[in-house]
Design a protein around this motif. Sequence first.
Motif, PDB file in Angstrom:
ATOM      1  N   SER A  81       0.838  -1.194   0.000  1.00  0.00           N
ATOM      2  CA  SER A  81       0.000   0.000   0.000  1.00  0.00           C
ATOM      3  C   SER A  81       0.871   1.240   0.000  1.00  0.00           C
ATOM      4  O   SER A  81       2.010   1.214   0.489  1.00  0.00           O
ATOM      5  CB  SER A  81      -0.926   0.017   1.225  1.00  0.00           C
ATOM      6  N   SER A  82       0.331   2.321  -0.533  1.00  0.00           N
ATOM      7  CA  SER A  82       1.053   3.597  -0.537  1.00  0.00           C
ATOM      8  C   SER A  82       1.290   4.052   0.897  1.00  0.00           C
ATOM      9  O   SER A  82       0.401   3.958   1.755  1.00  0.00           O
ATOM     10  CB  SER A  82       0.248   4.645  -1.308  1.00  0.00           C
ATOM     11  N   SER A  85      -1.170   7.578   1.012  1.00  0.00           N
ATOM     12  CA  SER A  85      -2.622   7.507   0.834  1.00  0.00           C
ATOM     13  C   SER A  85      -3.226   6.247   1.444  1.00  0.00           C
ATOM     14  O   SER A  85      -4.427   6.208   1.719  1.00  0.00           O
ATOM     15  CB  SER A  85      -2.969   7.568  -0.653  1.00  0.00           C
ATOM     16  N   GLU A  87      -3.724   3.565  -0.128  1.00  0.00           N
ATOM     17  CA  GLU A  87      -4.380   2.793  -1.179  1.00  0.00           C
ATOM     18  C   GLU A  87      -3.494   1.631  -1.626  1.00  0.00           C
ATOM     19  O   GLU A  87      -2.260   1.743  -1.613  1.00  0.00           O
ATOM     20  CB  GLU A  87      -4.676   3.680  -2.389  1.00  0.00           C
ATOM     21  N   SER A  91      -4.050  -1.022  -7.207  1.00  0.00           N
ATOM     22  CA  SER A  91      -5.183  -0.184  -7.639  1.00  0.00           C
ATOM     23  C   SER A  91      -4.703   1.152  -8.178  1.00  0.00           C
ATOM     24  O   SER A  91      -5.215   1.650  -9.192  1.00  0.00           O
ATOM     25  CB  SER A  91      -6.140   0.034  -6.462  1.00  0.00           C
ATOM     26  N   VAL A  92      -3.712   1.740  -7.503  1.00  0.00           N
ATOM     27  CA  VAL A  92      -3.178   3.031  -7.950  1.00  0.00           C
ATOM     28  C   VAL A  92      -2.562   2.896  -9.334  1.00  0.00           C
ATOM     29  O   VAL A  92      -2.808   3.719 -10.233  1.00  0.00           O
ATOM     30  CB  VAL A  92      -2.148   3.564  -6.940  1.00  0.00           C
ATOM     31  N   SER A  95      -5.104   2.239 -12.208  1.00  0.00           N
ATOM     32  CA  SER A  95      -5.862   3.425 -12.599  1.00  0.00           C
ATOM     33  C   SER A  95      -5.034   4.355 -13.478  1.00  0.00           C
ATOM     34  O   SER A  95      -5.597   5.129 -14.262  1.00  0.00           O
ATOM     35  CB  SER A  95      -6.345   4.171 -11.361  1.00  0.00           C
TER      36      SER A  95
END
Length: 315
Positions: A81-82, A85, A87, A91-92, A95
Motif C-alpha cells: 500500500s502507498s 494515501s 491505497e 489499484s493506484v 488506474s
Amino acid sequence: MAVLRLVVRRLLSSVPLLFLVSALTFVLVSLVPGDPARTIVGQHATVEQYRAVRGQLGLDEPLPVQYGEWLVRVFHGDLGSSLFSGEPVTSVLNSRLPVSLSLIIAGTLVSGVLGVALGLLSARRGGLLVKAVDGLSLLGLAVPAFWFALVLIAIGSVRLRWFPVTGYVPFADDPGEWARSLVLPVLSLSLGAVAIIAKQTRDSVLDTLGRDFIRVMQANGFTQRSVLYRHVLRNAALPVVTVLGVVLVGLLAAAVFVETVFAMPGLGSLTQQATVQHDIPVIQGAVLYITVLVVVVNLLVDLAYGRLDPRVRAS
C-alpha cells in the motif's frame, strides 16, 4: 510450437531481470534523501511518534529484510500500500496504466507509420529529401521530448487554441476529447522517433535495393511497385523492427517528462511524485510495471523477427 518455445524461453529469461531491477531500485530509493515517516508525522512530532510511524511502515527493519518482505508479498500478488494515501499499490497503478498505454501505443503507431512512409519516400526520391531526413534525425536525437512539448503547447494550445494545454479525458467519457487530449503529448513523443525510424527505413531500403537478387528481379521485368512492396520492404523490415522496439522503450522513459509537462495522470507522473515523496511501495510497483512492459516489447520484437525471417523461427 516454435513460437511457444520462443515465448516460454523469453519469459523465463526475463525473471532474473525482474529480480535485478527490483533489487537495484530498492537500493537506489533507499539512498535518495528523504524520510517518508518524517514527512507523515511532520517536523514538530516527538521522537516517540516518529519511531512509532517508522515501525508501522516497516522502515526500521534492515534493507534486505524490507526487500524480502516485499518479494513475499509480490509472490502473493500484493504490491503493498502507498505510505501516504494507504491505497493498494495495484489499484493506484491500474488506474494510471491506461493513460500511459494510450500515450505510448499512439506514439509508437504515429512514429512507425510516419517514419516508414517518410523513409520509403526519401529512398525512392532521394535528393533534398534525403538531407532533410538526416537533419531531422539529428534534431530528434539532440532535442528532448519535453522541449517539443513546450513548443507544441505554445503553438497548438496558447496561440491557436486547438488543443487543451493539460489534462487527460478517458476514452469512455468522451472519445473525441480523449483524442484531442492525446494529440500534443503524442506529437511530443513522436517527433524525434519519426526521424530516427525514417532514417533507418531509408538506409535499409537502399541497402536492399542494391542487392543482387533485386537486380535480377528488375532485369526479369518485375514492376517497380512489385519489387518495392513485396520484396524490398520485407527484407528491409528487420532493422526497422529493431529500431521500432528501441524507440518504444525510449518512449517509456520520455513519457515521464511528457506526462509531467501535460499534467497527465499516468505511470510516469506517478513515479515522479512517488520519488519526491519517497513512497517506496509505489516506486517499486511502478518500476515493476514498466519493466514488464519492456519485457513485453522485446518479446513482440522477437515474434516479429520470427514472422519476417524464417531463419529466426528455425533457430
